[in-house]
Design a protein around this motif. Structure first.
Motif, PDB file in Angstrom:
ATOM      1  N   PHE A 226       0.847  -1.192   0.000  1.00  0.00           N
ATOM      2  CA  PHE A 226       0.000   0.000   0.000  1.00  0.00           C
ATOM      3  C   PHE A 226       0.883   1.243   0.000  1.00  0.00           C
ATOM      4  O   PHE A 226       2.092   1.168   0.251  1.00  0.00           O
ATOM      5  CB  PHE A 226      -0.923   0.010   1.226  1.00  0.00           C
ATOM      6  CG  PHE A 226      -0.199   0.196   2.542  1.00  0.00           C
ATOM      7  CD1 PHE A 226      -0.143   1.425   3.169  1.00  0.00           C
ATOM      8  CD2 PHE A 226       0.436  -0.886   3.160  1.00  0.00           C
ATOM      9  CE1 PHE A 226       0.524   1.583   4.378  1.00  0.00           C
ATOM     10  CE2 PHE A 226       1.107  -0.745   4.371  1.00  0.00           C
ATOM     11  CZ  PHE A 226       1.144   0.511   4.982  1.00  0.00           C
ATOM     12  N   ALA A 227       0.261   2.377  -0.291  1.00  0.00           N
ATOM     13  CA  ALA A 227       0.966   3.654  -0.271  1.00  0.00           C
ATOM     14  C   ALA A 227       0.342   4.549   0.793  1.00  0.00           C
ATOM     15  O   ALA A 227      -0.827   4.385   1.156  1.00  0.00           O
ATOM     16  CB  ALA A 227       0.875   4.326  -1.638  1.00  0.00           C
ATOM     17  N   GLY A 228       1.123   5.494   1.297  1.00  0.00           N
ATOM     18  CA  GLY A 228       0.601   6.453   2.262  1.00  0.00           C
ATOM     19  C   GLY A 228       1.194   6.294   3.641  1.00  0.00           C
ATOM     20  O   GLY A 228       2.033   5.432   3.895  1.00  0.00           O
ATOM     21  N   CYS A 229       0.737   7.143   4.556  1.00  0.00           N
ATOM     22  CA  CYS A 229       1.283   7.158   5.918  1.00  0.00           C
ATOM     23  C   CYS A 229       0.395   6.425   6.915  1.00  0.00           C
ATOM     24  O   CYS A 229       0.712   6.376   8.100  1.00  0.00           O
ATOM     25  CB  CYS A 229       1.497   8.607   6.373  1.00  0.00           C
ATOM     26  SG  CYS A 229      -0.004   9.605   6.375  1.00  0.00           S
ATOM     27  N   LEU A 230      -0.719   5.865   6.458  1.00  0.00           N
ATOM     28  CA  LEU A 230      -1.641   5.176   7.350  1.00  0.00           C
ATOM     29  C   LEU A 230      -1.930   3.781   6.826  1.00  0.00           C
ATOM     30  O   LEU A 230      -2.264   3.609   5.647  1.00  0.00           O
ATOM     31  CB  LEU A 230      -2.956   5.963   7.449  1.00  0.00           C
ATOM     32  CG  LEU A 230      -4.146   5.246   8.101  1.00  0.00           C
ATOM     33  CD1 LEU A 230      -3.888   5.039   9.592  1.00  0.00           C
ATOM     34  CD2 LEU A 230      -5.427   6.024   7.878  1.00  0.00           C
ATOM     35  N   TRP A 231      -1.786   2.759   7.713  1.00  0.00           N
ATOM     36  CA  TRP A 231      -2.200   1.402   7.346  1.00  0.00           C
ATOM     37  C   TRP A 231      -3.653   1.234   7.732  1.00  0.00           C
ATOM     38  O   TRP A 231      -4.020   1.297   8.901  1.00  0.00           O
ATOM     39  CB  TRP A 231      -1.347   0.349   8.049  1.00  0.00           C
ATOM     40  CG  TRP A 231      -1.821  -1.051   7.733  1.00  0.00           C
ATOM     41  CD1 TRP A 231      -1.820  -1.652   6.512  1.00  0.00           C
ATOM     42  CD2 TRP A 231      -2.389  -1.995   8.638  1.00  0.00           C
ATOM     43  NE1 TRP A 231      -2.343  -2.926   6.595  1.00  0.00           N
ATOM     44  CE2 TRP A 231      -2.709  -3.165   7.900  1.00  0.00           C
ATOM     45  CE3 TRP A 231      -2.663  -1.980  10.001  1.00  0.00           C
ATOM     46  CZ2 TRP A 231      -3.275  -4.285   8.477  1.00  0.00           C
ATOM     47  CZ3 TRP A 231      -3.232  -3.099  10.587  1.00  0.00           C
ATOM     48  CH2 TRP A 231      -3.532  -4.243   9.832  1.00  0.00           C
ATOM     49  N   ASN A 232      -4.496   1.045   6.754  1.00  0.00           N
ATOM     50  CA  ASN A 232      -5.934   0.938   6.973  1.00  0.00           C
ATOM     51  C   ASN A 232      -6.476  -0.092   5.985  1.00  0.00           C
ATOM     52  O   ASN A 232      -7.308   0.206   5.136  1.00  0.00           O
ATOM     53  CB  ASN A 232      -6.593   2.298   6.768  1.00  0.00           C
ATOM     54  CG  ASN A 232      -8.060   2.308   7.124  1.00  0.00           C
ATOM     55  OD1 ASN A 232      -8.494   1.513   7.945  1.00  0.00           O
ATOM     56  ND2 ASN A 232      -8.821   3.195   6.511  1.00  0.00           N
ATOM     57  N   GLU A 233      -5.963  -1.328   6.108  1.00  0.00           N
ATOM     58  CA  GLU A 233      -6.236  -2.346   5.099  1.00  0.00           C
ATOM     59  C   GLU A 233      -7.727  -2.644   4.988  1.00  0.00           C
ATOM     60  O   GLU A 233      -8.386  -2.969   5.981  1.00  0.00           O
ATOM     61  CB  GLU A 233      -5.470  -3.628   5.440  1.00  0.00           C
ATOM     62  CG  GLU A 233      -5.462  -4.632   4.309  1.00  0.00           C
ATOM     63  CD  GLU A 233      -4.369  -5.668   4.484  1.00  0.00           C
ATOM     64  OE1 GLU A 233      -4.688  -6.857   4.418  1.00  0.00           O
ATOM     65  OE2 GLU A 233      -3.198  -5.284   4.703  1.00  0.00           O
ATOM     66  N   PRO A 234      -8.274  -2.555   3.790  1.00  0.00           N
ATOM     67  CA  PRO A 234      -9.718  -2.743   3.617  1.00  0.00           C
ATOM     68  C   PRO A 234     -10.071  -4.187   3.273  1.00  0.00           C
ATOM     69  O   PRO A 234      -9.214  -5.003   2.963  1.00  0.00           O
ATOM     70  CB  PRO A 234     -10.023  -1.831   2.425  1.00  0.00           C
ATOM     71  CG  PRO A 234      -8.784  -1.974   1.569  1.00  0.00           C
ATOM     72  CD  PRO A 234      -7.624  -2.122   2.536  1.00  0.00           C
ATOM     73  N   GLN A 235     -11.340  -4.449   3.311  1.00  0.00           N
ATOM     74  CA  GLN A 235     -11.888  -5.686   2.740  1.00  0.00           C
ATOM     75  C   GLN A 235     -12.627  -5.291   1.454  1.00  0.00           C
ATOM     76  O   GLN A 235     -13.613  -4.552   1.521  1.00  0.00           O
ATOM     77  CB  GLN A 235     -12.840  -6.383   3.712  1.00  0.00           C
ATOM     78  CG  GLN A 235     -12.161  -6.986   4.921  1.00  0.00           C
ATOM     79  CD  GLN A 235     -13.142  -7.760   5.795  1.00  0.00           C
ATOM     80  OE1 GLN A 235     -14.338  -7.575   5.686  1.00  0.00           O
ATOM     81  NE2 GLN A 235     -12.602  -8.594   6.667  1.00  0.00           N
ATOM     82  N   ILE A 236     -12.129  -5.756   0.328  1.00  0.00           N
ATOM     83  CA  ILE A 236     -12.699  -5.372  -0.959  1.00  0.00           C
ATOM     84  C   ILE A 236     -13.537  -6.529  -1.505  1.00  0.00           C
ATOM     85  O   ILE A 236     -13.044  -7.649  -1.630  1.00  0.00           O
ATOM     86  CB  ILE A 236     -11.598  -4.995  -1.966  1.00  0.00           C
ATOM     87  CG1 ILE A 236     -10.761  -3.815  -1.415  1.00  0.00           C
ATOM     88  CG2 ILE A 236     -12.196  -4.644  -3.328  1.00  0.00           C
ATOM     89  CD1 ILE A 236      -9.574  -3.443  -2.274  1.00  0.00           C
ATOM     90  N   THR A 237     -14.776  -6.247  -1.757  1.00  0.00           N
ATOM     91  CA  THR A 237     -15.689  -7.244  -2.308  1.00  0.00           C
ATOM     92  C   THR A 237     -16.040  -6.889  -3.747  1.00  0.00           C
ATOM     93  O   THR A 237     -16.352  -5.721  -4.030  1.00  0.00           O
ATOM     94  CB  THR A 237     -16.983  -7.330  -1.473  1.00  0.00           C
ATOM     95  OG1 THR A 237     -16.651  -7.642  -0.116  1.00  0.00           O
ATOM     96  CG2 THR A 237     -17.934  -8.383  -2.023  1.00  0.00           C
ATOM     97  N   ILE A 238     -15.967  -7.855  -4.631  1.00  0.00           N
ATOM     98  CA  ILE A 238     -16.323  -7.616  -6.026  1.00  0.00           C
ATOM     99  C   ILE A 238     -17.532  -8.485  -6.361  1.00  0.00           C
ATOM    100  O   ILE A 238     -17.522  -9.707  -6.188  1.00  0.00           O
ATOM    101  CB  ILE A 238     -15.150  -7.984  -6.968  1.00  0.00           C
ATOM    102  CG1 ILE A 238     -13.920  -7.135  -6.621  1.00  0.00           C
ATOM    103  CG2 ILE A 238     -15.549  -7.774  -8.426  1.00  0.00           C
ATOM    104  CD1 ILE A 238     -12.691  -7.491  -7.427  1.00  0.00           C
ATOM    105  N   GLU A 239     -18.577  -7.848  -6.796  1.00  0.00           N
ATOM    106  CA  GLU A 239     -19.799  -8.566  -7.176  1.00  0.00           C
ATOM    107  C   GLU A 239     -20.003  -8.464  -8.680  1.00  0.00           C
ATOM    108  O   GLU A 239     -19.966  -7.365  -9.242  1.00  0.00           O
ATOM    109  CB  GLU A 239     -21.006  -7.942  -6.448  1.00  0.00           C
ATOM    110  CG  GLU A 239     -20.947  -8.092  -4.941  1.00  0.00           C
ATOM    111  CD  GLU A 239     -22.163  -7.475  -4.264  1.00  0.00           C
ATOM    112  OE1 GLU A 239     -22.982  -6.849  -4.999  1.00  0.00           O
ATOM    113  OE2 GLU A 239     -22.305  -7.627  -3.043  1.00  0.00           O
TER     114      GLU A 239
END
Length: 408
Positions: free
Chosen positions: A391-404
């Motif tokens: 990831f990029a940036g100064c914050l780790w905020n890992e998401p859950q990505i759902t693809i429908e």
């Protein structure tokens, strides 16, 4: 060759017993003023092409006066300024706009004063109008504008043509957050294209993200010129102390300057970062649970003791900070010889990079009443990505990505 040279600059505002004596001085007659107040004295610095310089200091330090002299709207009492290149300046709201004329008419006047011809102004007008984003008000009298709308038009016309030097005073603090972001994006574009930047702001993050250097003015004198992080650390220490007698700057082994200050009733004796295994660590993983342990000793009895800390990135921008006043953990009436160990547990939910810890021992929610000890760069550590999705940036905020998948 330097693009801008400021040499031994000084500005005094003088009062005379009569206007006749003031006029006489204009014609070279030696007249002693009845009152003399110096707002700038012995200020010197050079700026190279492509540099970005931040001017910082408390209100009344002489920042705006300095910019007015550089742009030629004020004359110095001593010293001189040499400029090699075209300057665009945003010093005050309205830039001398006529309140009875429309925004469009004022743009013609302002751009004309900047040295551009009618054809050039006509060509740039659609872009200026689009950037300002004030709609139908662009053809209404400026007296009907809010301060934010004036700022939009002023910034749009001042930056319609890329200058060699862009000078910006605190004016950008006016207006909505959207336009501030838009303005700073344009400033960054100019920087990438080689424009030299001179900016006055109390916004530490703006200075540190845009500038290579910072100059600190105090009572009209330049007292520090260096990296923005070091200058702001020194500036904060001055504010905490309200005098320079206990401010100390020490060069660390990594070459960085550590600023500390305080009256010494309590001090940090030891500080260390522990990883999830309970080991002292200089390097931790993204998202890892860690503990910051700070041992504090009291040297003189005080009524209250508060520990504050901040995590800063390599540019000195604060990622997170709080203190034990806000968490409801104030120590009451500590006595000389008492020791305390503060254990701060948190997740290192930070981006990959180098970070530092700033500590403050104070009596209340801020350091402005009693500052026992303020220490920048108290600890330096690194965050690396061991097992997280890139990831990029100064914050780790890992998401859950759902693809429908949608049926046709």
């Amino acid at each position: 060759m330097s693009l801008l040279i400021v040499h031994d600059l000084g500005k005094a505002f003088r009062a005379y017993r009569s206007e006749w004596l003031r006029f006489a001085r204009w014609f070279g007659v030696p007249v002693t003023p009845s009152e003399e107040h110096w707002v700038l004295r012995h200020v010197s610095f050079n700026i190279q092409p492509g540099e970005a310089i931040g001017i910082v200091g408390q209100n009344g330090a002489g920042k705006s006066t300095l910019l007015k002299i550089i742009t030629g709207t004020l004359q110095p009492a001593e010293g001189w300024v040499r400029v090699h290149g075209r300057i665009a300046a945003i010093l005050e709201l309205g830039m001398g706009f006529n309140p009875e004329l429309t925004g469009r008419q004022n743009v013609f006047h302002a751009a004309g004063l900047m040295g551009f011809g009618v054809e050039q102004i006509h060509k740039a007008m659609p872009d200026i109008e689009a950037f300002a984003e004030i709609g139908e008000y662009f053809d209404e009298p400026v007296r009907t504008y809010s301060s934010g709308m004036q700022m939009r038009v002023a910034f749009a016309v001042a930056t319609a043509y890329r200058p060699e030097i862009l000078i910006v005073d605190e004016a950008l603090s006016v207006g909505d957050a959207y336009f501030q972001h838009k303005s700073f994006d344009r400033i960054r574009e100019f920087r990438e294209q080689g424009t030299t930047l001179l900016i006055v702001s109390h916004d530490r993050s703006a200075i540190q993200s845009l500038c290579d250097r910072a100059i600190l003015l105090e009572n009209g004198t330049a007292i520090k010129d260096g990296k923005p992080e070091e200058v702001f650390d020194f500036y904060n220490a001055l504010i905490a102390e309200k005098e320079t007698s206990t401010v100390q700057v020490k060069e660390l082994e990594n070459g960085k300057a550590q600023t500390s200050s305080g009256t010494g009733e309590a001090r940090v004796e030891e500080i260390a970062l522990y990883n999830s295994k309970g080991e002292v660590a200089e390097c931790v993983g993204v998202g890892e649970r860690v503990e910051l342990r700070i041992r504090v000793k009291v040297y003189e009895a005080v009524e209250t003791l508060v520990l504050g800390y901040s995590i800063k990135d390599r540019l000195g921008q604060i990622m997170y900070g709080t203190n034990t006043w806000h968490t409801g953990q104030v120590i009451q009436n500590p006595q000389a010889g008492d020791e305390y160990c503060f254990i701060i547990a948190f997740g290192a939910n930070l981006g990959v990079g180098s970070y530092s810890i700033q500590t403050a021992l104070v009596d209340r929610e801020t350091h402005l009443s009693f500052n026992y000890e303020w220490r920048d760069l108290a600890l330096v550590f690194n965050v690396i990505n061991i097992d997280k999705t890139q990831f990029a940036g100064c914050l780790w905020n890992e998401p859950q990505i759902t693809i429908e998948e949608r049926a046709q």
